[in-house]
Design a protein around this motif. Structure first.
Motif, PDB file in Angstrom:
ATOM      1  N   THR A  75       0.819  -1.206   0.000  1.00  0.00           N
ATOM      2  CA  THR A  75       0.000   0.000   0.000  1.00  0.00           C
ATOM      3  C   THR A  75       0.857   1.261   0.000  1.00  0.00           C
ATOM      4  O   THR A  75       0.538   2.223  -0.697  1.00  0.00           O
ATOM      5  N   LYS A  76       1.938   1.256   0.740  1.00  0.00           N
ATOM      6  CA  LYS A  76       2.768   2.461   0.840  1.00  0.00           C
ATOM      7  C   LYS A  76       3.549   2.752  -0.446  1.00  0.00           C
ATOM      8  O   LYS A  76       3.972   3.874  -0.656  1.00  0.00           O
ATOM      9  N   ASP A  77       3.743   1.768  -1.311  1.00  0.00           N
ATOM     10  CA  ASP A  77       4.522   1.950  -2.534  1.00  0.00           C
ATOM     11  C   ASP A  77       3.673   2.170  -3.775  1.00  0.00           C
ATOM     12  O   ASP A  77       4.214   2.294  -4.870  1.00  0.00           O
ATOM     13  N   VAL A  78       2.358   2.229  -3.630  1.00  0.00           N
ATOM     14  CA  VAL A  78       1.469   2.280  -4.783  1.00  0.00           C
ATOM     15  C   VAL A  78       1.701   3.531  -5.622  1.00  0.00           C
ATOM     16  O   VAL A  78       1.823   3.447  -6.850  1.00  0.00           O
ATOM     17  N   ASN A  79       1.775   4.707  -5.009  1.00  0.00           N
ATOM     18  CA  ASN A  79       1.902   5.947  -5.774  1.00  0.00           C
ATOM     19  C   ASN A  79       3.186   5.985  -6.585  1.00  0.00           C
ATOM     20  O   ASN A  79       3.182   6.342  -7.760  1.00  0.00           O
ATOM     21  N   ARG A  80       4.301   5.638  -5.978  1.00  0.00           N
ATOM     22  CA  ARG A  80       5.590   5.664  -6.660  1.00  0.00           C
ATOM     23  C   ARG A  80       5.601   4.657  -7.812  1.00  0.00           C
ATOM     24  O   ARG A  80       6.022   4.965  -8.920  1.00  0.00           O
ATOM     25  N   PHE A  81       5.100   3.453  -7.543  1.00  0.00           N
ATOM     26  CA  PHE A  81       5.080   2.426  -8.582  1.00  0.00           C
ATOM     27  C   PHE A  81       4.138   2.813  -9.718  1.00  0.00           C
ATOM     28  O   PHE A  81       4.467   2.621 -10.888  1.00  0.00           O
ATOM     29  N   GLN A  82       2.977   3.362  -9.393  1.00  0.00           N
ATOM     30  CA  GLN A  82       1.991   3.736 -10.408  1.00  0.00           C
ATOM     31  C   GLN A  82       2.541   4.798 -11.355  1.00  0.00           C
ATOM     32  O   GLN A  82       2.303   4.737 -12.561  1.00  0.00           O
ATOM     33  N   MET A  83       3.282   5.763 -10.827  1.00  0.00           N
ATOM     34  CA  MET A  83       3.869   6.803 -11.669  1.00  0.00           C
ATOM     35  C   MET A  83       4.895   6.208 -12.634  1.00  0.00           C
ATOM     36  O   MET A  83       4.906   6.517 -13.824  1.00  0.00           O
ATOM     37  N   ALA A  84       5.766   5.340 -12.125  1.00  0.00           N
ATOM     38  CA  ALA A  84       6.783   4.717 -12.968  1.00  0.00           C
ATOM     39  C   ALA A  84       6.145   3.775 -13.984  1.00  0.00           C
ATOM     40  O   ALA A  84       6.548   3.739 -15.153  1.00  0.00           O
ATOM     41  N   TYR A  85       5.137   3.032 -13.565  1.00  0.00           N
ATOM     42  CA  TYR A  85       4.435   2.079 -14.432  1.00  0.00           C
ATOM     43  C   TYR A  85       3.701   2.811 -15.557  1.00  0.00           C
ATOM     44  O   TYR A  85       3.750   2.399 -16.718  1.00  0.00           O
ATOM     45  N   ALA A  86       3.040   3.917 -15.233  1.00  0.00           N
ATOM     46  CA  ALA A  86       2.294   4.679 -16.230  1.00  0.00           C
ATOM     47  C   ALA A  86       3.237   5.279 -17.274  1.00  0.00           C
ATOM     48  O   ALA A  86       2.936   5.242 -18.474  1.00  0.00           O
ATOM     49  N   SER A  87       4.364   5.820 -16.844  1.00  0.00           N
ATOM     50  CA  SER A  87       5.301   6.392 -17.799  1.00  0.00           C
ATOM     51  C   SER A  87       5.898   5.307 -18.693  1.00  0.00           C
ATOM     52  O   SER A  87       6.141   5.529 -19.885  1.00  0.00           O
ATOM     53  N   LEU A  88       6.114   4.121 -18.140  1.00  0.00           N
ATOM     54  CA  LEU A  88       6.627   3.001 -18.922  1.00  0.00           C
ATOM     55  C   LEU A  88       5.617   2.569 -19.982  1.00  0.00           C
ATOM     56  O   LEU A  88       5.969   2.334 -21.142  1.00  0.00           O
ATOM     57  N   LEU A  89       4.341   2.476 -19.606  1.00  0.00           N
ATOM     58  CA  LEU A  89       3.303   2.096 -20.563  1.00  0.00           C
ATOM     59  C   LEU A  89       3.139   3.141 -21.666  1.00  0.00           C
ATOM     60  O   LEU A  89       2.990   2.805 -22.835  1.00  0.00           O
ATOM     61  N   LYS A  90       3.188   4.419 -21.286  1.00  0.00           N
ATOM     62  CA  LYS A  90       3.048   5.480 -22.279  1.00  0.00           C
ATOM     63  C   LYS A  90       4.195   5.443 -23.285  1.00  0.00           C
ATOM     64  O   LYS A  90       4.001   5.700 -24.475  1.00  0.00           O
ATOM     65  N   ALA A  91       5.385   5.122 -22.814  1.00  0.00           N
ATOM     66  CA  ALA A  91       6.553   5.097 -23.692  1.00  0.00           C
ATOM     67  C   ALA A  91       6.509   3.935 -24.683  1.00  0.00           C
ATOM     68  O   ALA A  91       7.052   4.041 -25.776  1.00  0.00           O
ATOM     69  N   HIS A  92       5.861   2.838 -24.312  1.00  0.00           N
ATOM     70  CA  HIS A  92       5.878   1.652 -25.163  1.00  0.00           C
ATOM     71  C   HIS A  92       4.550   1.348 -25.848  1.00  0.00           C
ATOM     72  O   HIS A  92       4.376   0.276 -26.405  1.00  0.00           O
ATOM     73  N   MET A  93       3.629   2.268 -25.838  1.00  0.00           N
ATOM     74  CA  MET A  93       2.345   2.056 -26.508  1.00  0.00           C
ATOM     75  C   MET A  93       2.340   2.601 -27.932  1.00  0.00           C
ATOM     76  O   MET A  93       1.291   2.851 -28.494  1.00  0.00           O
TER      77      MET A  93
END
Length: 110
Positions: A75-93
């Motif tokens: 739960t405590k790592d959700v925000n940090r992971f979500q930001m990195a995950y979203a930028s990764l998906l945007k870069a590879h879509m």
């Protein structure tokens, strides 16, 4: 590859996206994770015993061909992971194809 920490998951997911450009597709699944690894018996369910922890977690799996990698996000790592995950998906879509729409002529009968 199995279960890895969050940063290793993101780097492995980047490699999966790079490999999928040549062939294959990356499948990503997300589900709630309670920490339970084995199913509970009917007796334990009737008694109301909790097999997992009370902390809410999220399990994310990625699959490319027959290679799999997963991670558990607290739960405590959700925000940090979500930001990195979203930028990764945007870069590879960028390799997505738009569907071809067929033109239907709507002629009204008189």
């Amino acid at each position: 590859m199995g279960r890895v920490d969050n940063d290793a998951f993101l780097s492995e997911l980047t490699r999966y996206f790079a490999r999928s450009k040549q062939s294959g597709s990356v499948f990503i699944t997300t589900k709630r994770y309670t920490g339970q690894t084995k199913p509970r018996s009917r007796k334990a369910e009737a008694e109301g015993a909790t097999g997992g922890s009370d902390q809410k977690m999220c399990l994310i799996r990625a699959t490319l061909n027959k290679k799999k990698v997963s991670t558990v996000i607290n739960t405590k790592d959700v925000n940090r992971f979500q930001m990195a995950y979203a930028s990764l998906l945007k870069a590879h879509m960028d390799g997505l194809k738009k569907p071809v729409k067929s033109k239907k002529s709507d002629k009204k009968s008189a």
